[in-house]
Design a protein around this motif. Structure first.
Motif, short mmCIF file in Angstrom:
data_model
loop_
_atom_site.label_atom_id
_atom_site.label_comp_id
_atom_site.label_asym_id
_atom_site.label_seq_id
_atom_site.Cartn_x
_atom_site.Cartn_y
_atom_site.Cartn_z
N SER A 58 0.86 -1.19 0.00
CA SER A 58 0.00 0.00 0.00
C SER A 58 0.89 1.23 0.00
O SER A 58 2.09 1.14 0.23
N ARG A 59 0.28 2.36 -0.26
CA ARG A 59 0.97 3.64 -0.17
C ARG A 59 0.30 4.44 0.94
O ARG A 59 -0.92 4.55 1.00
N THR A 60 1.15 4.99 1.81
CA THR A 60 0.63 5.79 2.92
C THR A 60 0.84 7.26 2.61
O THR A 60 1.88 7.67 2.10
N TYR A 61 -0.17 8.04 2.95
CA TYR A 61 -0.14 9.50 2.78
C TYR A 61 -0.31 10.12 4.16
O TYR A 61 -1.23 9.77 4.90
N VAL A 62 0.62 11.01 4.51
CA VAL A 62 0.58 11.65 5.82
C VAL A 62 0.02 13.06 5.69
O VAL A 62 0.30 13.77 4.73
#
Length: 200
Positions: free
Chosen positions: A63-67
């Motif tokens: 997955s790709r995490t966005y902060v």
């Protein structure tokens, strides 16, 4: 009476993979420090993910995490985050009417879908400062950009029933199945829900 909009924090959204480039070393260190201390007592699963699992999922490409980064008096803080990935949407347990509404005139029991796997706000911020719907809107924007390149009809979430009622149902998601709760929340009702991206 206060205006809820006036309480909202200022923020920027960054892909964690972008932040961790060498040229952003100082920012990356602050983000890592903030995630390592991320507090979300409402969901032990999300708290554990932020503190110890997020980098593993990134490294594996799961997955790709966005902060969601907000300025503080002397630095920055991670006020929330979300992850986007891919999953398989199984509609075999959906009712005939739900399947028809979702699939239209293409009948499939299983198809690919985007997934919002994690979505969290730090306990340091109130819902007035950073509404869950704002975090969801940012996730939707990422998915819409991805869809413009590779297509895709659905986005799927597994969520606590109460979170579905408050956040996802008003955003157009429909329950399609009962979901298995995370291991650290075995007695909490979870559902699987999906939305049709073009309806956004």
């Amino acid at each position: 009476m206060t205006d809820g909009a006036s309480e909202r924090i200022q923020y920027d959204v960054f892909a964690l993979a972008d932040v961790e480039q060498e040229k952003y070393q100082l920012l990356a260190e602050r983000v890592q420090e903030s995630l390592a201390g991320f507090e979300c007592e409402r969901s032990p699963h999300l708290q554990t993910f932020a503190r110890s699992s997020v980098h593993r999922y990134e490294a594996h490409g799961h997955s790709r995490t966005y902060v969601i980064i907000t300025p503080t008096q002397d630095s920055i803080d991670v006020a929330g985050f979300f992850t986007v990935g891919m999953t398989a949407l199984n509609l075999s347990n959906a009712t005939g009417s739900a399947k028809k509404k979702l699939m239209g005139d293409i009948s499939l029991d299983q198809t690919g879908a985007y997934s919002i796997a994690e979505l969290a706000r730090s306990d340091s911020y109130s819902s007035a400062q950073l509404p869950g719907s704002t975090i969801l809107d940012e996730a939707k924007e990422v998915i819409k950009r991805a869809r413009s390149y590779v297509a895709g009809r659905f986005v799927v979430v597994d969520a606590r029933q109460e979170v579905f009622d408050r956040l996802y149902q008003p955003a157009g998601f429909r329950i399609i199945d009962v979901a298995k709760a995370p291991m650290d929340m075995p007695d909490v009702p979870f559902v699987t829900a999906c939305a049709v991206i073009k309806d956004w």
